[in-house]
Structures are given as structure tokens and as C-alpha cells.
Write a protein that holds these residues in place. Structure first.
Motif, PDB file in Angstrom:
ATOM      1  N   UNK A 222       0.844  -1.180   0.000  1.00 33.07           N
ATOM      2  CA  UNK A 222       0.000   0.000   0.000  1.00 33.07           C
ATOM      3  C   UNK A 222       0.885   1.237   0.000  1.00 33.07           C
ATOM      4  N   UNK A 223       0.485   2.240  -0.758  1.00 30.52           N
ATOM      5  CA  UNK A 223       1.079   3.565  -0.621  1.00 30.52           C
ATOM      6  C   UNK A 223       0.300   4.286   0.466  1.00 30.52           C
ATOM      7  N   UNK A 224       0.937   4.546   1.603  1.00 25.07           N
ATOM      8  CA  UNK A 224       0.281   5.256   2.711  1.00 25.07           C
ATOM      9  C   UNK A 224       1.010   6.562   2.993  1.00 25.07           C
ATOM     10  N   UNK A 225       1.488   7.190   1.925  1.00 24.44           N
ATOM     11  CA  UNK A 225       2.224   8.450   2.065  1.00 24.44           C
ATOM     12  C   UNK A 225       1.350   9.579   2.567  1.00 24.44           C
ATOM     13  N   UNK A 226       0.019   9.399   2.555  1.00 28.35           N
ATOM     14  CA  UNK A 226      -0.884  10.427   3.076  1.00 28.35           C
ATOM     15  C   UNK A 226      -0.777  10.551   4.587  1.00 28.35           C
ATOM     16  N   UNK A 227      -0.287   9.522   5.270  1.00 25.70           N
ATOM     17  CA  UNK A 227      -0.069   9.637   6.708  1.00 25.70           C
ATOM     18  C   UNK A 227       0.949  10.734   6.981  1.00 25.70           C
TER      19      UNK A 227
ATOM     20  N   UNK B 163      -3.941  11.540   8.075  1.00 33.08           N
ATOM     21  CA  UNK B 163      -3.657  12.476   6.991  1.00 33.08           C
ATOM     22  C   UNK B 163      -4.112  13.896   7.277  1.00 33.08           C
ATOM     23  N   UNK B 164      -5.367  14.056   7.680  1.00 28.54           N
ATOM     24  CA  UNK B 164      -5.925  15.401   7.824  1.00 28.54           C
ATOM     25  C   UNK B 164      -5.595  16.049   9.163  1.00 28.54           C
ATOM     26  N   UNK B 165      -4.897  15.331  10.044  1.00 30.99           N
ATOM     27  CA  UNK B 165      -4.662  15.830  11.399  1.00 30.99           C
ATOM     28  C   UNK B 165      -3.219  16.240  11.675  1.00 30.99           C
ATOM     29  N   UNK B 166      -2.365  16.246  10.664  1.00 27.36           N
ATOM     30  CA  UNK B 166      -0.953  16.533  10.893  1.00 27.36           C
ATOM     31  C   UNK B 166      -0.752  17.908  11.523  1.00 27.36           C
ATOM     32  N   UNK B 167      -1.401  18.926  10.972  1.00 30.19           N
ATOM     33  CA  UNK B 167      -1.246  20.275  11.526  1.00 30.19           C
ATOM     34  C   UNK B 167      -1.794  20.356  12.941  1.00 30.19           C
ATOM     35  N   UNK B 168      -2.914  19.690  13.174  1.00 28.24           N
ATOM     36  CA  UNK B 168      -3.523  19.705  14.508  1.00 28.24           C
ATOM     37  C   UNK B 168      -2.585  19.100  15.543  1.00 28.24           C
ATOM     38  N   UNK B 169      -1.966  17.976  15.207  1.00 28.68           N
ATOM     39  CA  UNK B 169      -1.059  17.321  16.154  1.00 28.68           C
ATOM     40  C   UNK B 169       0.191  18.163  16.359  1.00 28.68           C
ATOM     41  N   UNK B 170       0.722  18.739  15.281  1.00 32.30           N
ATOM     42  CA  UNK B 170       1.903  19.584  15.419  1.00 32.30           C
ATOM     43  C   UNK B 170       1.596  20.801  16.292  1.00 32.30           C
ATOM     44  N   UNK B 171       0.419  21.410  16.089  1.00 29.55           N
ATOM     45  CA  UNK B 171       0.046  22.564  16.906  1.00 29.55           C
ATOM     46  C   UNK B 171      -0.072  22.174  18.378  1.00 29.55           C
ATOM     47  N   UNK B 172      -0.604  20.977  18.634  1.00 30.61           N
ATOM     48  CA  UNK B 172      -0.742  20.517  20.019  1.00 30.61           C
ATOM     49  C   UNK B 172       0.617  20.326  20.675  1.00 30.61           C
ATOM     50  N   UNK B 173       1.585  19.864  19.900  1.00 29.15           N
ATOM     51  CA  UNK B 173       2.924  19.640  20.451  1.00 29.15           C
ATOM     52  C   UNK B 173       3.667  20.943  20.688  1.00 29.15           C
ATOM     53  N   UNK B 174       3.447  21.920  19.823  1.00 27.62           N
ATOM     54  CA  UNK B 174       4.251  23.141  19.878  1.00 27.62           C
ATOM     55  C   UNK B 174       3.526  24.300  20.535  1.00 27.62           C
ATOM     56  N   UNK B 175       2.287  24.127  20.943  1.00 28.10           N
ATOM     57  CA  UNK B 175       1.555  25.233  21.560  1.00 28.10           C
ATOM     58  C   UNK B 175       2.276  25.686  22.821  1.00 28.10           C
ATOM     59  N   UNK B 176       2.451  26.974  22.926  1.00 21.19           N
ATOM     60  CA  UNK B 176       3.170  27.516  24.073  1.00 21.19           C
ATOM     61  C   UNK B 176       4.659  27.608  23.853  1.00 21.19           C
ATOM     62  N   UNK B 177       5.145  26.995  22.745  1.00 19.03           N
ATOM     63  CA  UNK B 177       6.570  27.064  22.463  1.00 19.03           C
ATOM     64  C   UNK B 177       6.912  28.312  21.680  1.00 19.03           C
ATOM     65  N   UNK B 178       8.032  28.921  21.969  1.00 20.65           N
ATOM     66  CA  UNK B 178       8.478  30.104  21.244  1.00 20.65           C
ATOM     67  C   UNK B 178       9.540  29.714  20.237  1.00 20.65           C
ATOM     68  N   UNK B 179       9.484  30.258  19.017  1.00 19.53           N
ATOM     69  CA  UNK B 179      10.520  29.961  18.041  1.00 19.53           C
ATOM     70  C   UNK B 179      11.899  30.396  18.543  1.00 19.53           C
TER      71      UNK B 179
END
Length: 374
Positions: free
Chosen positions: A47-52, A114-130
């Protein structure tokens, strides 16, 4: 619409392409979903699961941040292992279910849907400063859209677009894959390891979503086509997302947006083992603890119908002719030759109980069975 690095291969094979989570992905090939399904149960498919999604989380603070964000406990595993886990909302419902590959002492590959990548990244980095002294990407240039390092010293970078992911599954998966790579088939179930493949390094994990043995392989985009070609030349049959869905349903595995999502907690979905209560805190813990105390108002069960007609998501589940629940996923099981479904029903429904599914006004008899179906 995102495209897989293997899109040209799929078109050349005559695949039917569909929108899946914002990605154009193969639903099936000319062989057909039923044949692809059976090949996975008896031989080997790819299977191509590159959408993950893939979020690369690194740095000395990476472990602590993942422990704070997710329900499962990384202390139960270690580097070189994989773990299934959940990201919860404040009400205890599942924002996403995730596989974590622990690839090095301070490095993790976090794989959302697939559709949750940004959501998970935001959850991990929320409160973090660049912090541009620590977060440098794209050839050493600071890019705050892709890399954030917080005070705890971790970085979460979305690397989805730089690789493809191939899932090689089936009882013959490792044997046939050995003709392509000597190292990839040796990665054990629930483990992850780098594997040299010529001048390319693959990241290989003993994970999958079919109920069969196999591996998932992350490969740099520029080498993905060559890996696909060698895998199919070794007798590993291309399979699409249609077969992946019927296989996971037979295996009783949840799909986000069906068995998991807003208003659905791990306890309702029968996935309480993903929650480690000895962890001091994670989002949604208090709400989940309260639900555990009072008891769930519904639970996920497997239903096997008497006939071949496939049930569908959204159809009512009936007890004594009255609606008591709802189908979350349903289809025809090629292995059982019958319709099967996952459904939320009252907590007093037990294995062996006789129910029915309302199929456009016609009740179809169904028995509650132990999962997995196959």
C-alpha cells in the motif's frame, strides 16, 4: 490536493484515484478491491500510505513533551520501538490516534492521520516560542512555519513532503521483501530501525493496519519509485485504500472519523489500554477519569450479519425493533462471506446477543461477536 511521490506509478497501473484526507490516493487497481484484500490475507501486498503525516520530534525535551501530550506511556518501551497512542481533547474525546516511532535517544517520528498533521503539530508546539539558534531547517535557514523549539529543548518538524511510506503486508510479506532488502524483513513487529538500501537509508517499522504481519517503510521521495518498482517486481501486489479499509475492518481496528473522533473517548471505543492512568497529566485526563468513574454510556461492538449485504456507517442498530445504537463502519467481509460492522451500542449489550441493522427500512439480523472478526 496533495500527491504522493508515487502518483505516476499509480496512474500507469490504472489505479482509481480518490481524495483521501486532502491527498489524491489509489482506491483500487484493475485487480479490484476483493482480489487485493484476498492477496493480503494469503500472499503479500504493498500500500502507498504516504498520506499519513510524519512529524519529526527531536531534542532533549522531546520525550517529556510527548509524554505530556499523549495518553500512552513511552516509559513502557524505548528507542527502537513503536507505540500506539491518542491525542485527546479537553472533554476526553480522541482528536487523533497516532503511531510513534522512537528512532533514537532524542528522536521520534510521530505519525498522525492524513488530515490531522497540523492539529497534532500545533498541540505539540503550543506555548513554544521559536528559537532560531536551535531551530534551523532548509539548509540552515530559520523557518518558523516548520520548526519550533520551545524552552524545554525540542523541535517538531513536518517532514511529510520529503518521503513516501510503503506498507508491505501479508503472510508472505517478509519473504518477498527479502528479494528487495535483506534488512527490512528483519525488523520485528512493534520495532523500528534504520536500514541501508544501497546508498539510501530507509526507516522500517514492524507496524501495519491489516491484521497481517508486515512492515511500513519510510523512504526519501526521490527513491520511492525505485523501491515501489522493486517491491512489485518481487511479487508484492499493489493494493489500494479500499482493501486497506476492508482489511482493517475485519481486524476490528478503528478508523478516525468513524470509531474515533469528536465525542468519542478511548473508553467508549474499547481502547482503554492506550490510557496510562499512572501518568500525572495529559490533555483530557480529568474528563476521562470522570467517565471511568461513572461508566461509559455506550461501547464499540462487532456485528456479523447473516447475509452478504454490507451494512453502512450511519445505519441504526436495533434491539427488539427499537434503535439503540449506530453503525460506525460496515462492509462485506471477503474472508467471512458476510456483512460485518463496528457499532456503538449500549454497554449492557454482550457478545452473542442478537440485534439487527436497519438497512433502508429493512431489519437485517446481526449477532454481536468478539473482535477481531478475522
Amino acid at each position: 490536493m496533495h500527491s504522493s511521490p508515487l502518483a505516476d506509478r499509480h496512474r500507469a497501473l490504472g489505479a482509481k484515484l480518490v481524495d483521501f484526507g486532502g491527498w489524491e490516493m489509489p482506491l483500487s487497481y484493475p485487480l479490484g478491491t476483493l482480489a487485493e484484500h484476498r492477496e493480503c490475507r494469503t500472499g503479500a501486498v504493498v500500500f502507498d500510505v504516504s498520506h499519513l503525516g510524519t512529524l519529526r520530534v527531536t531534542g532533549p525535551g522531546a520525550y517529556d513533551r510527548l509524554q505530556q501530550a499523549f495518553t500512552n506511556d513511552l516509559a513502557r518501551i524505548g528507542p527502537g520501538r513503536t507505540q500506539y497512542t491518542h491525542l485527546l481533547d479537553g472533554d476526553g474525546s480522541v482528536l487523533d490516534d497516532i503511531i510513534v516511532w522512537w528512532t533514537g535517544r532524542h528522536s521520534f517520528e510521530v505519525m498522525p492521520n492524513a488530515s490531522n498533521t497540523d492539529r497534532v503539530r500545533d498541540a505539540l508546539t503550543s506555548g513554544g516560542e521559536p528559537n532560531n539558534d536551535e531551530a534551523l531547517t532548509n539548509g540552515g535557514e530559520p523557518n518558523n512555519d516548520e520548526a519550533l523549539t520551545n524552552a524545554a529543548g525540542f523541535q517538531a518538524v513536518d517532514v511529510t513532503g520529503s518521503r513516501a511510506v510503503l506498507a508491505v503486508q501479508g503472510p508472505e510479506a517478509r519473504n518477498r521483501l527479502a528479494a528487495v532488502s535483506t534488512g527490512a524483513p528483519q525488523v520485528a513487529r512493534n520495532c523500528v530501525a534504520p536500514v541501508e538500501w544501497g546508498d539510501t537509508v530507509l526507516t522500517v517499522a514492524g507496524t501495519g493496519y491489516t491484521g497481517e504481519d508486515g512492515v511500513e517503510i519510510a523512504v526519501p521521495s526521490d527513491a520511492a519509485g525505485r523501491l515501489w518498482d522493486e517491491a512489485t517486481a518481487a511479487g508484492i501486489v499493489p493494493a489500494g485504500l479500499g482493501a486497506r479499509d476492508t482489511l482493517r475492518l475485519e481486524a476490528g481496528l478503528p478508523l478516525h472519523g468513524h470509531e474515533l473522533g469528536p465525542g468519542i473517548t478511548p473508553l467508549q471505543a474499547g481502547l482503554g489500554w492506550v490510557v496510562r492512568w499512572d501518568k500525572p497529566s495529559f490533555p483530557g485526563r480529568d474528563a476521562l477519569a470522570a467517565e471511568r468513574e461513572r461508566g461509559v454510556h455506550r461501547r464499540l461492538r462487532g456485528l456479523q450479519l447473516q447475509g452478504r449485504r454490507p451494512p453502512r456507517a450511519g445505519q441504526a442498530v436495533l434491539r427488539d425493533g427499537k434503535p439503540v445504537g449506530e453503525v460506525t463502519s460496515g462492509n462485506f467481509s471477503p474472508q467471512l462471506g458476510a456483512g460485518i460492522a463496528l457499532a456503538f451500542v449500549p454497554p449492557d449489550v454482550e457478545i452473542g446477543d442478537e440485534l439487527s441493522v436497519d438497512m433502508r427500512g429493512t431489519p437485517a439480523p446481526a449477532r454481536v461477536v468478539k473482535l477481531p472478526f478475522v
